[in-house]
Design an enzyme around this catalytic site. Sequence first.
Site, PDB file in Angstrom:
ATOM      1  N   ASP A  24      58.399  -0.691  28.422  1.00 13.34           N
ATOM      2  CA  ASP A  24      58.321  -1.858  27.545  1.00 13.34           C
ATOM      3  C   ASP A  24      57.168  -1.715  26.564  1.00 13.34           C
ATOM      4  OD1 ASP A  24      56.530  -2.073  29.791  1.00 13.34           O
ATOM      5  OD2 ASP A  24      56.051  -4.099  29.124  1.00 13.34           O
ATOM      6  N   GLU A  25      57.259  -2.469  25.486  1.00 13.35           N
ATOM      7  CA  GLU A  25      56.168  -2.655  24.522  1.00 13.35           C
ATOM      8  C   GLU A  25      55.518  -1.323  24.124  1.00 13.35           C
ATOM      9  OE1 GLU A  25      54.867  -7.219  25.657  1.00 13.35           O
ATOM     10  OE2 GLU A  25      53.713  -5.582  26.528  1.00 13.35           O
ATOM     11  N   PHE A  60      56.168 -16.413  36.185  1.00 15.25           N
ATOM     12  CA  PHE A  60      55.391 -17.384  36.946  1.00 15.25           C
ATOM     13  C   PHE A  60      53.909 -17.378  36.569  1.00 15.25           C
ATOM     14  CE2 PHE A  60      58.259 -18.112  40.923  1.00 15.25           C
ATOM     15  CZ  PHE A  60      59.255 -18.613  40.096  1.00 15.25           C
ATOM     16  N   ASP A  61      53.505 -16.521  35.627  1.00 13.80           N
ATOM     17  CA  ASP A  61      52.155 -16.625  35.091  1.00 13.80           C
ATOM     18  C   ASP A  61      52.073 -17.704  34.022  1.00 13.80           C
ATOM     19  OD1 ASP A  61      52.336 -14.555  32.343  1.00 13.80           O
ATOM     20  OD2 ASP A  61      53.828 -14.426  33.911  1.00 13.80           O
ATOM     21  N   TRP A 115      63.945  -9.197  30.370  1.00 13.95           N
ATOM     22  CA  TRP A 115      62.830 -10.140  30.336  1.00 13.95           C
ATOM     23  C   TRP A 115      62.667 -10.850  29.004  1.00 13.95           C
ATOM     24  CZ3 TRP A 115      58.196  -9.746  27.401  1.00 13.95           C
ATOM     25  CH2 TRP A 115      58.067  -8.590  26.627  1.00 13.95           C
ATOM     26  N   TRP A 172      52.391 -11.950  36.042  1.00 13.65           N
ATOM     27  CA  TRP A 172      51.450 -11.134  35.274  1.00 13.65           C
ATOM     28  C   TRP A 172      50.073 -11.762  35.415  1.00 13.65           C
ATOM     29  CZ3 TRP A 172      53.523  -6.681  34.056  1.00 13.65           C
ATOM     30  CH2 TRP A 172      54.908  -6.604  33.866  1.00 13.65           C
ATOM     31  N   THR A 173      49.050 -10.940  35.607  1.00 17.53           N
ATOM     32  CA  THR A 173      47.791 -11.488  36.115  1.00 17.53           C
ATOM     33  C   THR A 173      46.618 -11.417  35.143  1.00 17.53           C
ATOM     34  OG1 THR A 173      47.263  -9.369  37.178  1.00 17.53           O
ATOM     35  CG2 THR A 173      48.460 -11.005  38.488  1.00 17.53           C
ATOM     36  N   GLU A 174      46.886 -11.354  33.838  1.00 20.25           N
ATOM     37  CA  GLU A 174      45.778 -11.394  32.885  1.00 20.25           C
ATOM     38  C   GLU A 174      44.869 -12.590  33.153  1.00 20.25           C
ATOM     39  OE1 GLU A 174      49.120  -9.396  30.456  1.00 20.25           O
ATOM     40  OE2 GLU A 174      48.919 -10.822  32.091  1.00 20.25           O
ATOM     41  N   ARG A 222      46.147  -5.862  35.983  1.00 24.71           N
ATOM     42  CA  ARG A 222      45.258  -6.716  35.190  1.00 24.71           C
ATOM     43  C   ARG A 222      44.166  -7.311  36.088  1.00 24.71           C
ATOM     44  NH1 ARG A 222      50.207  -6.790  32.551  1.00 24.71           N
ATOM     45  NH2 ARG A 222      49.923  -5.922  30.453  1.00 24.71           N
TER      46      ARG A 222
END
Length: 764
Positions: free
Chosen positions: A347-348, A442-443, A414, A480-482, A171
């Site tokens: 996932d997803e 942690f995001d 998760w 996660w870095t969005e 991301r």
Amino acid sequence: MIFAKKYTFLILAAVLTGSGIMAQENPAKFPLIPYPSQLVVAKGSFIITSKTNIVTASEFSNEATQLNQLLKMGLGVSLPIGKANKINSIKLVYDAAINAPEAYKLNIGPNGVLITAKDAAGVFHAIETIRQLLPVSVETGVVHKQLVLPAVSIYDKPAYEWRGMHLDVSRHFFSISYLEKFIDRMALYKMNKLHLHLTDDQGWRIEIKKYPKLTEEGAWRTFNNQDSACIERSKDNPDFVIDKEHIIQRDGKTLYGGFYTQEQMKGVVAYAAARHIDIIPEIDMPGHMMAAINSYPFLTCNGENSWGESFTKPICPGIETTYEFAQNIFSEIMQIFPSKYIHIGGDEVDRTSWGKSDSCKALMQREGIKDLPGLQSYFINRMEKFFNSKGRKLIGWDEIIEGGISPTAIVMYWRTWVPDAPVKAVKNGNTVIMTPGEPLYFDAQPDEYSVSKVYHFNPIPKVLNAEEAKSIIGAQANIWTEMIPSEKRADYMYMPRMTALAENLWTNQPDKYESYLKRLEQHYHRMDAMKIHYRLPDLPGLLNNYIFTTEGKLSINPPLPGLTVRYTTDGTLPTVKSAALPSPLSIKKPGLIRVAAFTALGTRGDVYNLQYTQQQMLGTVKIGATNPGLACTYYKAYFKETALMSSAKVDSVFTTNEIAVPATVKAPSFGITYKGYIDVPADGSYTFYLTCDDGGVLKIGPSVTVDNDGNHSARERSGQIALKMGTHPFLLNFIEGGGGFTLKLKYSLNGSVPQDIPAVWFKN
């Protein structure tokens, strides 16, 4: 060996005299995180000078080099390394009697230091313990004539095998230098697994030589909606400024991105391995593959690359070219990463396109696959067989169990809203790694409770017995870095939470929390020296909204020595030049006060917006006969904000005497209105604390008391209102957007400790 016998005697004497480990604990003198399994304080200290030598067995030559590099930071010179047994030495000794993996013994006395272990990882962990006992200045390269270590005897081993951190570089991208910094910080706190999320819809970050377009095209993008959101937030917070080194100009376009060459990543893998950290690569499939499909459209069932009903369209499991592509990818990945673990994601996955595909239908008929989850399992199981043929083990997110999975696959849990997923996996025979979104994503924006939640998280589901619990091999935190576009923002999001997780998974003694907080205070100085842009501790006891009748007073005690709280009243952000907050600040007119803590170096903590409103006590309302509890309306639909419920179709109604979501609610997305009256027993200033995941709005009387609206992770918002004794209109609107809910409402009166609202207060 006299030296070793001496300290064995010290440990034995401590046990026999009943001194106990807890009695010996001294957070000020031994600010170790994670805290050792056993620690006994001895008398004296060991002085390290340029004349000290390092004595090592050949098995530990890498660790001796690591130790020498550490000590050179403090002494300015390298120490001689040899095998001769001398006094005034630091000895690294093999000990076959130490059975626990990664365990070590560390004895420090006036005549030397002795590290004993059976494996090299144990020796390295002992060196990191020494690092934490050395002056903070070694982190900056300040040269000393001598370094002093306090005398102590330690026996130490980890509680869990898997002590991990995850970093999403898809991301938003992170440099090689930052990965090495990240690894150094993990090593300091004895973490041992780094899970790199290398590919996703937003970018492909690892060179694959057979498919060069993956990085030539898939590693770059024009600014997307996440970048735009970060740019907007950067107006108030410089941590959201996108790292400029990852922005380029190409063909007249501004592009964001980057990727790692195979040689670069091999260097990172070697860097981590020297510090006993295993890097686990994740190539996410069959979903989250838009960055690859853009360049190789043959991967989908219909050649299209777009969003499906929920997520992006996945690659197609019904055609052989998909498996050829996947195996070619992972064959190159395995040449880069020697880890026995390979993460496939899983996932997803939006499977709707599979149900329309003739090739998928033919495969399902041929293989006797009953449904689309089963088709996904076919893909995962087939890839696992390929991994196993190469001597590797497959890890997948917990969705991989839905259509059935082999017991040899490793499941990474998760989805907090599917609490039985890890239990089902264990009972299926799978090994499980715990990474639940709450509290290990942690995001998610940290708050005053975040560190405590991480520290007290129990990786073992309560329903598992002792034998089944052995299948839980540990946990990791995911970043996660969005909305993490910079290295500074990444630092802020995981520090100091990572230290809490490190002690949880290594020491695993929840009763040490108060000791941990004292030790953490000293670690902030080390983080400063290491240039970690950590999150400062929360300013205590602050609300979002305040009321006063004639005059309000604001006092804030800084949570750490050396912090200065500064404030503004004109709506601007506090800076290092803003006025220091007096104690107390007198407030005589309504308005916004913005406060933030600053370190001596000028680092700013979170900005708190304190809205002050002047009001008189709200009078009661007259009502007729009432019934106990609140009247509730349930809406089975998705809402972005609570106001949208007013025009929605009612699913059902019920009555409750508590603010809680009934167990009968099973819909993934819904809204509930709690309406009636609250009967308070005394005049006073009432504070209400509303915790929601997703959103909620509380109204008492005619106005909003707490606004916690919108779709977001669990967070607390608060507000005050002055109430006369008696009955007042009460309305709480709550929405859940999907992914698991949280709803809590507490109150305090005139500054008392927050507590649950008594059921007898509610009427309708």
